[in-house]
Design a protein around this motif. Sequence first.
Motif, PDB file in Angstrom:
ATOM      1  N   GLU A   9       0.980  -1.105  -0.275  1.00 30.85           N
ATOM      2  CA  GLU A   9      -0.129  -0.201   0.012  1.00 30.85           C
ATOM      3  C   GLU A   9       1.203   1.069   0.228  1.00 30.85           C
ATOM      4  OE1 GLU A   9      -2.379  -3.165   1.433  1.00 30.85           O
ATOM      5  OE2 GLU A   9      -0.388  -2.581   2.413  1.00 30.85           O
ATOM      6  N   GLN A  10       1.593   1.261   1.176  1.00 35.62           N
ATOM      7  CA  GLN A  10       3.109   2.509   0.862  1.00 35.62           C
ATOM      8  C   GLN A  10       3.754   2.678  -0.556  1.00 35.62           C
ATOM      9  OE1 GLN A  10       4.811   0.938   3.849  1.00 35.62           O
ATOM     10  NE2 GLN A  10       3.691   1.754   5.513  1.00 35.62           N
ATOM     11  N   ASN A  11       4.378   1.512  -1.513  1.00 35.55           N
ATOM     12  CA  ASN A  11       4.654   1.945  -2.884  1.00 35.55           C
ATOM     13  C   ASN A  11       3.625   2.308  -3.601  1.00 35.55           C
ATOM     14  OD1 ASN A  11       7.376   0.805  -2.571  1.00 35.55           O
ATOM     15  ND2 ASN A  11       6.620  -0.854  -2.049  1.00 35.55           N
ATOM     16  N   ALA A  12       2.249   1.509  -3.480  1.00 33.46           N
ATOM     17  CA  ALA A  12       1.273   2.353  -4.617  1.00 33.46           C
ATOM     18  C   ALA A  12       0.945   3.531  -4.269  1.00 33.46           C
ATOM     19  CB  ALA A  12      -0.059   0.950  -4.565  1.00 33.46           C
ATOM     20  N   THR A  13       1.015   4.110  -3.475  1.00 34.67           N
ATOM     21  CA  THR A  13       0.962   5.697  -2.902  1.00 34.67           C
ATOM     22  C   THR A  13       1.868   6.491  -3.309  1.00 34.67           C
ATOM     23  OG1 THR A  13      -0.498   5.196  -0.459  1.00 34.67           O
ATOM     24  CG2 THR A  13       0.681   7.155  -0.763  1.00 34.67           C
ATOM     25  N   LEU A  14       3.304   5.844  -2.666  1.00 34.59           N
ATOM     26  CA  LEU A  14       4.531   7.009  -3.260  1.00 34.59           C
ATOM     27  C   LEU A  14       4.393   7.305  -4.686  1.00 34.59           C
ATOM     28  CD1 LEU A  14       7.392   7.798  -2.838  1.00 34.59           C
ATOM     29  CD2 LEU A  14       8.309   5.625  -2.733  1.00 34.59           C
ATOM     30  N   ASP A  15       4.638   6.039  -5.748  1.00 32.05           N
ATOM     31  CA  ASP A  15       4.651   5.853  -7.586  1.00 32.05           C
ATOM     32  C   ASP A  15       3.617   6.411  -7.568  1.00 32.05           C
ATOM     33  OD1 ASP A  15       6.552   4.009  -7.042  1.00 32.05           O
ATOM     34  OD2 ASP A  15       5.486   2.057  -7.971  1.00 32.05           O
ATOM     35  N   PHE A  16       2.482   6.592  -6.992  1.00 30.72           N
ATOM     36  CA  PHE A  16       1.280   7.527  -7.754  1.00 30.72           C
ATOM     37  C   PHE A  16       1.356   9.385  -6.951  1.00 30.72           C
ATOM     38  CE2 PHE A  16      -2.674  10.210  -6.372  1.00 30.72           C
ATOM     39  CZ  PHE A  16      -3.620  10.225  -7.403  1.00 30.72           C
ATOM     40  N   HIS A  17       1.913   9.181  -6.534  1.00 32.02           N
ATOM     41  CA  HIS A  17       2.814  10.314  -5.969  1.00 32.02           C
ATOM     42  C   HIS A  17       3.574  10.997  -6.378  1.00 32.02           C
ATOM     43  CE1 HIS A  17      -0.538  12.271  -2.793  1.00 32.02           C
ATOM     44  NE2 HIS A  17       0.199  10.826  -2.280  1.00 32.02           N
ATOM     45  N   LEU A  18       4.438  10.212  -7.367  1.00 37.05           N
ATOM     46  CA  LEU A  18       5.415  10.432  -7.623  1.00 37.05           C
ATOM     47  C   LEU A  18       5.189  11.025 -10.019  1.00 37.05           C
ATOM     48  CD1 LEU A  18       8.736   7.935  -6.660  1.00 37.05           C
ATOM     49  CD2 LEU A  18       8.459  10.486  -6.387  1.00 37.05           C
ATOM     50  N   MET A  19       4.014  10.128 -10.042  1.00 37.35           N
ATOM     51  CA  MET A  19       3.652   9.958 -11.180  1.00 37.35           C
ATOM     52  C   MET A  19       2.366  11.682 -11.523  1.00 37.35           C
ATOM     53  SD  MET A  19       3.190   5.895 -12.068  1.00 37.35           S
ATOM     54  CE  MET A  19       2.550   6.466 -13.873  1.00 37.35           C
ATOM     55  N   SER A  20       1.667  11.718 -10.741  1.00 41.98           N
ATOM     56  CA  SER A  20       0.967  12.881 -10.315  1.00 41.98           C
ATOM     57  C   SER A  20       2.336  14.316  -9.511  1.00 41.98           C
ATOM     58  CB  SER A  20       0.180  12.918  -8.923  1.00 41.98           C
ATOM     59  OG  SER A  20       0.900  12.603  -8.069  1.00 41.98           O
ATOM     60  N   SER A  47      -5.375   9.099  -3.278  1.00 44.42           N
ATOM     61  CA  SER A  47      -4.541   8.178  -2.741  1.00 44.42           C
ATOM     62  C   SER A  47      -4.986   7.085  -1.486  1.00 44.42           C
ATOM     63  CB  SER A  47      -2.656   8.873  -2.369  1.00 44.42           C
ATOM     64  OG  SER A  47      -3.216   9.792  -1.387  1.00 44.42           O
ATOM     65  N   LEU A  48      -5.299   7.944  -0.653  1.00 45.61           N
ATOM     66  CA  LEU A  48      -6.384   7.585   0.505  1.00 45.61           C
ATOM     67  C   LEU A  48      -7.480   6.537  -0.316  1.00 45.61           C
ATOM     68  CD1 LEU A  48      -6.313  10.347   2.740  1.00 45.61           C
ATOM     69  CD2 LEU A  48      -5.064   9.251   2.870  1.00 45.61           C
ATOM     70  N   PHE A  49      -8.101   7.185  -1.312  1.00 48.09           N
ATOM     71  CA  PHE A  49      -9.478   6.304  -1.722  1.00 48.09           C
ATOM     72  C   PHE A  49      -8.492   4.657  -1.769  1.00 48.09           C
ATOM     73  CE2 PHE A  49     -11.584  10.206  -2.355  1.00 48.09           C
ATOM     74  CZ  PHE A  49     -12.256  10.067  -1.192  1.00 48.09           C
ATOM     75  N   GLY A  50      -7.351   5.144  -3.142  1.00 47.15           N
ATOM     76  CA  GLY A  50      -6.493   4.091  -3.315  1.00 47.15           C
ATOM     77  C   GLY A  50      -6.152   3.103  -2.266  1.00 47.15           C
ATOM     78  N   GLN A  51      -5.930   3.514  -1.476  1.00 46.46           N
ATOM     79  CA  GLN A  51      -5.009   2.575   0.158  1.00 46.46           C
ATOM     80  C   GLN A  51      -6.213   1.653   0.225  1.00 46.46           C
ATOM     81  OE1 GLN A  51      -2.771   6.204   1.911  1.00 46.46           O
ATOM     82  NE2 GLN A  51      -1.969   4.576   2.585  1.00 46.46           N
ATOM     83  N   SER A  52      -7.571   2.394   0.321  1.00 51.95           N
ATOM     84  CA  SER A  52      -8.691   2.306   0.793  1.00 51.95           C
ATOM     85  C   SER A  52      -9.209   0.588   0.065  1.00 51.95           C
ATOM     86  CB  SER A  52      -9.760   3.018   0.665  1.00 51.95           C
ATOM     87  OG  SER A  52     -10.896   2.111   0.782  1.00 51.95           O
ATOM     88  N   GLU A  53      -8.871   1.287  -1.065  1.00 49.88           N
ATOM     89  CA  GLU A  53      -9.403   0.002  -2.447  1.00 49.88           C
ATOM     90  C   GLU A  53      -8.407  -1.194  -2.154  1.00 49.88           C
ATOM     91  OE1 GLU A  53     -12.573  -0.703  -3.350  1.00 49.88           O
ATOM     92  OE2 GLU A  53     -12.771   1.734  -2.297  1.00 49.88           O
ATOM     93  N   ILE A 225      -3.131  10.289 -14.066  1.00 50.54           N
ATOM     94  CA  ILE A 225      -3.946   9.021 -14.685  1.00 50.54           C
ATOM     95  C   ILE A 225      -3.265   7.980 -14.729  1.00 50.54           C
ATOM     96  CG2 ILE A 225      -5.323   8.439 -16.072  1.00 50.54           C
ATOM     97  CD1 ILE A 225      -5.891  11.590 -17.784  1.00 50.54           C
ATOM     98  N   ALA A 226      -2.322   7.381 -14.970  1.00 54.54           N
ATOM     99  CA  ALA A 226      -1.809   6.013 -14.839  1.00 54.54           C
ATOM    100  C   ALA A 226      -1.393   5.788 -14.028  1.00 54.54           C
ATOM    101  CB  ALA A 226      -0.281   6.261 -15.609  1.00 54.54           C
ATOM    102  N   GLY A 227      -0.706   6.725 -13.443  1.00 57.06           N
ATOM    103  CA  GLY A 227      -0.920   6.136 -12.068  1.00 57.06           C
ATOM    104  C   GLY A 227      -1.691   5.629 -10.633  1.00 57.06           C
ATOM    105  N   LEU A 228      -3.013   6.885 -11.019  1.00 54.22           N
ATOM    106  CA  LEU A 228      -4.530   6.307 -10.634  1.00 54.22           C
ATOM    107  C   LEU A 228      -5.209   5.061 -11.007  1.00 54.22           C
ATOM    108  CD1 LEU A 228      -6.350   7.273  -8.231  1.00 54.22           C
ATOM    109  CD2 LEU A 228      -7.412   7.836 -10.803  1.00 54.22           C
ATOM    110  N   VAL A 229      -4.428   4.823 -12.443  1.00 51.40           N
ATOM    111  CA  VAL A 229      -5.258   3.762 -12.673  1.00 51.40           C
ATOM    112  C   VAL A 229      -4.195   2.425 -12.484  1.00 51.40           C
ATOM    113  CG1 VAL A 229      -5.642   2.050 -15.210  1.00 51.40           C
ATOM    114  CG2 VAL A 229      -6.683   4.743 -14.711  1.00 51.40           C
ATOM    115  N   LEU A 230      -3.075   2.061 -12.252  1.00 52.94           N
ATOM    116  CA  LEU A 230      -2.627   1.290 -12.812  1.00 52.94           C
ATOM    117  C   LEU A 230      -1.527   1.315 -11.602  1.00 52.94           C
ATOM    118  CD1 LEU A 230      -0.169   2.126 -15.647  1.00 52.94           C
ATOM    119  CD2 LEU A 230      -2.303   0.560 -15.303  1.00 52.94           C
ATOM    120  N   LYS A 231      -1.981   1.622 -10.130  1.00 55.26           N
ATOM    121  CA  LYS A 231      -1.227   1.440  -8.417  1.00 55.26           C
ATOM    122  C   LYS A 231      -2.022   1.138  -7.724  1.00 55.26           C
ATOM    123  CE  LYS A 231       3.346   2.490 -10.024  1.00 55.26           C
ATOM    124  NZ  LYS A 231       4.119   1.001 -10.380  1.00 55.26           N
ATOM    125  N   PHE A 232      -3.754   1.497  -8.022  1.00 54.37           N
ATOM    126  CA  PHE A 232      -3.859   1.616  -6.982  1.00 54.37           C
ATOM    127  C   PHE A 232      -5.206  -0.288  -7.394  1.00 54.37           C
ATOM    128  CE2 PHE A 232      -3.062   5.442  -5.531  1.00 54.37           C
ATOM    129  CZ  PHE A 232      -2.243   5.002  -4.455  1.00 54.37           C
TER     130      PHE A 232
END
Length: 233
Positions: A9-20, A47-53, A225-232
């Motif tokens: 979950e932490q990796n996905a959040t970090l990657d999303f913030h880096l990509m955005s 990112s919080l919604f993504g972690q939730s999912e 968009i790619a970070g949101l779609v692919l990381k969560f």
Amino acid sequence: MENQILNREQNATLDFHLMSSPLLMSTKCIGEQELSDFLEAFLDSCSLFGQSELYYRTKGRIENSTGEQDLIDYYAGLGQQYNQKGIDVLTIAINDFQEYVNNLPPNPPHPPADFSNFVQESKFFYEGLEIKPVDVTKLINVLNETVNAGTPSEIELYNYILSKANELKTVRQSPDRGAVDNIPWWKIVAIAVIIGIAALEIWRCIFRNRCSKTEKAAYKAGYTIAGLVLKFC
């Protein structure tokens, strides 16, 4: 690149913030602090919604395997907790940004914005993503809806962004949190906000003499968009 210290979950959040970050940095450099603050909070909520999912998905896997109730309850609790955090952050962002938009000066007379290059570059970016063809169609539909809403005037684009942010809040408060389909509805709504903010670059070129290349706006939105779609997922 995956960080071995962080969990999934932490990796996905970090990657999303880096990509955005390119899109966020772009808003920070234009001198419109309220827009930058809104986008930063909006990305935080996503990112919080993504972690939730991700937590809810773990819960579902346990339900379909061992059925261990303590673990099911634990991950359900995490999912609910992170979803509520996202709603809280988004609510504050919407309220602050609504006040800002309400006080924007009226636009002077102008022709409609030309989003054709932005649309073309965005479509080219989507075609390169490692997603299903049907999902490319979904992204293009959101793109077309957003630019159509923002073509008449800059203020209409601001209001469209706000309407979609409010829709995201409503979706995340629903029983299924909009978490269905391959690109779930909550992401589709969030993507509309992201595209809308990138499309404001075109209006800045018209009114504010702060032009950037259209393809850069399309790509900065595309990375987000790619970070949101692919990381969560």
